[in-house]
Design a protein around this motif. Structure first.
Motif, PDB file in Angstrom:
ATOM      1  N   GLU A  67       0.851  -1.318  -0.104  1.00  0.00           N
ATOM      2  CA  GLU A  67      -0.114   0.100  -0.085  1.00  0.00           C
ATOM      3  C   GLU A  67       0.727   1.292  -0.083  1.00  0.00           C
ATOM      4  O   GLU A  67       2.122   1.136   0.509  1.00  0.00           O
ATOM      5  CB  GLU A  67      -0.914  -0.094   1.201  1.00  0.00           C
ATOM      6  N   ASP A  68       0.316   2.376  -0.400  1.00  0.00           N
ATOM      7  CA  ASP A  68       1.045   3.662  -0.594  1.00  0.00           C
ATOM      8  C   ASP A  68       1.368   4.175   0.990  1.00  0.00           C
ATOM      9  O   ASP A  68       2.308   4.862   1.143  1.00  0.00           O
ATOM     10  CB  ASP A  68      -0.149   4.554  -0.999  1.00  0.00           C
ATOM     11  N   PHE A  69       0.668   4.000   2.134  1.00  0.00           N
ATOM     12  CA  PHE A  69       1.109   4.367   3.248  1.00  0.00           C
ATOM     13  C   PHE A  69       2.275   3.670   3.900  1.00  0.00           C
ATOM     14  O   PHE A  69       2.967   4.278   4.811  1.00  0.00           O
ATOM     15  CB  PHE A  69      -0.145   4.383   4.307  1.00  0.00           C
ATOM     16  N   ILE A  70       2.626   2.409   3.406  1.00  0.00           N
ATOM     17  CA  ILE A  70       3.859   1.802   3.970  1.00  0.00           C
ATOM     18  C   ILE A  70       5.044   2.371   3.052  1.00  0.00           C
ATOM     19  O   ILE A  70       6.186   2.580   3.617  1.00  0.00           O
ATOM     20  CB  ILE A  70       3.606   0.117   3.299  1.00  0.00           C
ATOM     21  N   ARG A  71       4.824   2.584   1.789  1.00  0.00           N
ATOM     22  CA  ARG A  71       5.940   3.528   1.051  1.00  0.00           C
ATOM     23  C   ARG A  71       6.125   4.885   1.610  1.00  0.00           C
ATOM     24  O   ARG A  71       7.270   5.228   1.895  1.00  0.00           O
ATOM     25  CB  ARG A  71       5.431   3.574  -0.419  1.00  0.00           C
ATOM     26  N   THR A  72       5.032   5.392   2.144  1.00  0.00           N
ATOM     27  CA  THR A  72       5.338   6.549   2.865  1.00  0.00           C
ATOM     28  C   THR A  72       6.134   6.557   4.071  1.00  0.00           C
ATOM     29  O   THR A  72       7.074   7.396   4.365  1.00  0.00           O
ATOM     30  CB  THR A  72       3.887   7.447   2.995  1.00  0.00           C
ATOM     31  N   VAL A  75       6.698  -2.426   9.602  1.00  0.00           N
ATOM     32  CA  VAL A  75       6.270  -3.671   9.590  1.00  0.00           C
ATOM     33  C   VAL A  75       5.013  -3.990  10.905  1.00  0.00           C
ATOM     34  O   VAL A  75       4.118  -4.404  10.479  1.00  0.00           O
ATOM     35  CB  VAL A  75       7.284  -4.976   9.654  1.00  0.00           C
ATOM     36  N   VAL A  76       5.599  -3.601  12.130  1.00  0.00           N
ATOM     37  CA  VAL A  76       4.544  -3.788  13.031  1.00  0.00           C
ATOM     38  C   VAL A  76       3.593  -2.890  13.315  1.00  0.00           C
ATOM     39  O   VAL A  76       2.366  -3.099  13.294  1.00  0.00           O
ATOM     40  CB  VAL A  76       5.395  -3.950  14.471  1.00  0.00           C
ATOM     41  N   LYS A  77       3.931  -1.463  13.332  1.00  0.00           N
ATOM     42  CA  LYS A  77       3.013  -0.478  13.511  1.00  0.00           C
ATOM     43  C   LYS A  77       2.128  -0.148  12.587  1.00  0.00           C
ATOM     44  O   LYS A  77       1.016   0.254  12.780  1.00  0.00           O
ATOM     45  CB  LYS A  77       3.825   0.760  13.995  1.00  0.00           C
ATOM     46  N   HIS A  78       2.535  -0.342  11.367  1.00  0.00           N
ATOM     47  CA  HIS A  78       1.614   0.199  10.089  1.00  0.00           C
ATOM     48  C   HIS A  78       1.340  -1.217   9.145  1.00  0.00           C
ATOM     49  O   HIS A  78       0.078  -1.058   9.081  1.00  0.00           O
ATOM     50  CB  HIS A  78       2.598   0.891   9.051  1.00  0.00           C
ATOM     51  N   ARG A 113       8.125   4.430   4.878  1.00  0.00           N
ATOM     52  CA  ARG A 113       9.691   4.050   4.458  1.00  0.00           C
ATOM     53  C   ARG A 113      10.277   5.325   3.969  1.00  0.00           C
ATOM     54  O   ARG A 113      11.609   5.450   4.540  1.00  0.00           O
ATOM     55  CB  ARG A 113       9.769   3.072   3.461  1.00  0.00           C
ATOM     56  N   ALA A 114       9.357   6.157   3.309  1.00  0.00           N
ATOM     57  CA  ALA A 114      10.261   7.204   2.885  1.00  0.00           C
ATOM     58  C   ALA A 114      10.579   8.233   3.949  1.00  0.00           C
ATOM     59  O   ALA A 114      11.449   9.055   3.709  1.00  0.00           O
ATOM     60  CB  ALA A 114       9.363   7.974   1.763  1.00  0.00           C
ATOM     61  N   LYS A 115       9.767   8.161   4.973  1.00  0.00           N
ATOM     62  CA  LYS A 115       9.930   8.959   6.017  1.00  0.00           C
ATOM     63  C   LYS A 115      11.231   8.513   7.011  1.00  0.00           C
ATOM     64  O   LYS A 115      11.642   9.290   7.945  1.00  0.00           O
ATOM     65  CB  LYS A 115       8.671   9.248   6.915  1.00  0.00           C
ATOM     66  N   GLY A 116      11.980   7.577   6.748  1.00  0.00           N
ATOM     67  CA  GLY A 116      13.086   6.987   7.237  1.00  0.00           C
ATOM     68  C   GLY A 116      12.529   6.112   8.517  1.00  0.00           C
ATOM     69  O   GLY A 116      13.563   6.057   9.332  1.00  0.00           O
ATOM     70  N   LEU A 117      11.507   5.738   8.853  1.00  0.00           N
ATOM     71  CA  LEU A 117      11.218   4.773   9.876  1.00  0.00           C
ATOM     72  C   LEU A 117      11.742   3.663   9.633  1.00  0.00           C
ATOM     73  O   LEU A 117      12.064   2.964   8.717  1.00  0.00           O
ATOM     74  CB  LEU A 117       9.777   4.713   9.875  1.00  0.00           C
ATOM     75  N   PRO A 118      12.407   3.216  10.975  1.00  0.00           N
ATOM     76  CA  PRO A 118      12.895   1.655  10.837  1.00  0.00           C
ATOM     77  C   PRO A 118      11.932   0.737  10.246  1.00  0.00           C
ATOM     78  O   PRO A 118      10.713   0.783  10.421  1.00  0.00           O
ATOM     79  CB  PRO A 118      13.268   1.313  12.228  1.00  0.00           C
ATOM     80  N   GLU A 119      12.632  -0.120   9.699  1.00  0.00           N
ATOM     81  CA  GLU A 119      11.743  -1.332   9.099  1.00  0.00           C
ATOM     82  C   GLU A 119      11.114  -2.201  10.157  1.00  0.00           C
ATOM     83  O   GLU A 119       9.615  -2.403   9.735  1.00  0.00           O
ATOM     84  CB  GLU A 119      12.456  -2.368   8.238  1.00  0.00           C
ATOM     85  N   SER A 120      11.212  -2.259  11.314  1.00  0.00           N
ATOM     86  CA  SER A 120      10.544  -2.870  12.396  1.00  0.00           C
ATOM     87  C   SER A 120       9.373  -2.102  12.671  1.00  0.00           C
ATOM     88  O   SER A 120       8.190  -2.580  12.917  1.00  0.00           O
ATOM     89  CB  SER A 120      11.378  -3.065  13.669  1.00  0.00           C
ATOM     90  N   VAL A 154      -9.846   0.220  18.468  1.00  0.00           N
ATOM     91  CA  VAL A 154      -8.386   0.282  18.906  1.00  0.00           C
ATOM     92  C   VAL A 154      -7.408   0.247  17.999  1.00  0.00           C
ATOM     93  O   VAL A 154      -6.382   0.876  17.507  1.00  0.00           O
ATOM     94  CB  VAL A 154      -7.956  -0.619  20.012  1.00  0.00           C
ATOM     95  N   ILE A 155      -7.849  -0.857  17.189  1.00  0.00           N
ATOM     96  CA  ILE A 155      -6.833  -1.414  15.726  1.00  0.00           C
ATOM     97  C   ILE A 155      -7.010  -0.314  14.767  1.00  0.00           C
ATOM     98  O   ILE A 155      -5.924   0.138  14.202  1.00  0.00           O
ATOM     99  CB  ILE A 155      -7.190  -2.707  15.367  1.00  0.00           C
ATOM    100  N   ASP A 156      -8.182  -0.025  14.199  1.00  0.00           N
ATOM    101  CA  ASP A 156      -8.409   0.638  13.223  1.00  0.00           C
ATOM    102  C   ASP A 156      -9.087   2.040  13.414  1.00  0.00           C
ATOM    103  O   ASP A 156     -10.302   2.174  13.755  1.00  0.00           O
ATOM    104  CB  ASP A 156      -9.546  -0.269  12.052  1.00  0.00           C
TER     105      ASP A 156
END
Length: 336
Positions: free
Chosen positions: A233-238, A250-253, A240-247, A329-331
């Protein structure tokens, strides 16, 4: 959000009311449609030597000759205020909440259900923790390593787990780990958690693993499919583009977005398990609600079967209500 929760709570109450009507009609209306009379229903609660007059007298005492709406009203009032049952010279009071009175055992149904409930609760909660830990973890790793040896192996084991029934894997586990290796007890033993937590867990390891092998397989496949869809999805690429750690990505998003269908299935599974786990309890000779339901069906003890059915339906509805709350809580979109 508060209005959402209130609507779900009201919906759960309405559903319990509908379930009570449906269960009552199944047990009391369908036999009438099939040609059974009030005397036929009462014949199971008298001796084999009873004549027609005695059977009819018993039918009147049990209220089987009353209209169905009167019988249903008596059934519902018993849940809230208790009920009185007269099958002989004395009248027995079943205190609220009265889920029925076993005329074969001459005792209310609810105390038996509460006595068996800790076994089923231990089995369901322990098994759920194991299958969630292994199933979700395997699904996430398989999605991140799509096409790898781990992915192919995990999905192959998952396919086997979904395909093999509990009574097969349970007996196989007993044969290997109990009778051959003598690592675990062969079933039939249960220790209360408050008495000895270590012994409690030791007695239930094999039942937990048996449940986990079946359910973890389904959760692994579902998690893998959800993660593969979410990670593109686009928000995952966003993220990663923000420089967030891969963990964190994967977990939070990724995982959080993929948890919605998993939460739905988990609510249904845990609700059904709390209602009764007939195959697992039968395989390992555990005296829980599943064994209780099976014995009631074998003995043709209608009030017991009715009580277990109402309790099982209640657990499923409560589990779905909890799932609805977890959606908030989740969504975050649910809160809007």
């Amino acid at each position: 959000m508060f209005a959402y929760l209130i609507r779900r709570l009201i919906g759960a109450v309405v559903m319990l009311f509908i379930v009570s009507i449906a269960v009552f009609l199944i047990f009391f209306l369908l036999p009438r449609i099939g040609g059974a009379t009030a005397d036929d229903l009462a014949s199971r609660y008298v001796g084999k030597t009873a004549d027609a007059a005695q059977i009819h007298l018993m039918a009147e005492k049990l209220g089987f000759t009353d209209p169905l709406y009167v019988q249903y009203g008596r059934f519902v009032s018993g849940i809230f205020v208790g009920a009185d049952y007269s099958t002989g010279p004395t009248t027995v009071h079943c205190p609220a909440p009265c889920l029925g009175y076993s005329f074969l055992q001459q005792q209310p149904v609810l105390p038996d259900l509460l006595d068996r409930f800790p076994v089923t609760l231990s089995l369901a909660v322990g098994g759920a923790i194991v299958w969630l830990a292994f199933g979700v973890s395997a699904g996430v790793i398989s999605a991140l390593r799509k096409g790898s040896v781990f992915d192919r192996t995990a999905m192959g084991i998952a396919l086997a787990g979904v395909s093999l029934p509990i009574f097969f894997t349970g007996l196989l586990a007993l044969n290997i780990f109990s009778y051959t290796l003598d690592w675990f007890p062969p079933g039939g033993s249960y220790t209360n958690f408050t008495d000895n937590p270590a012994e409690w867990a030791y007695d239930l390891v094999l039942p937990w693993l048996t449940l986990a092998f079946l359910n973890a397989a389904a959760y692994a496949r579902l998690t893998r499919a959800g993660m593969l869809e979410t990670m593109g999805e686009d928000f995952i690429r966003t993220a990663r583009a923000k420089g967030l750690p891969e963990s964190t990505v994967v977990v939070k998003h990724g995982l959080r977005a993929a948890l919605t269908p998993i939460t739905t299935i988990f609510g249904l599974d845990i609700g059904i398990l709390l209602g009764s786990s007939i195959l697992t309890e039968k395989t390992y000779s555990l005296n829980g609600l599943g064994q209780y339901a099976l014995q009631a069906i074998t003995q043709n003890d209608l009030p017991k079967v009715l009580g277990v059915t109402i309790l099982a339906a209640t657990f499923v509805i409560i589990a779905n209500l909890v799932v609805d709350v977890l959606y908030v809580v989740i969504d975050p979109r649910v809160r809007i």
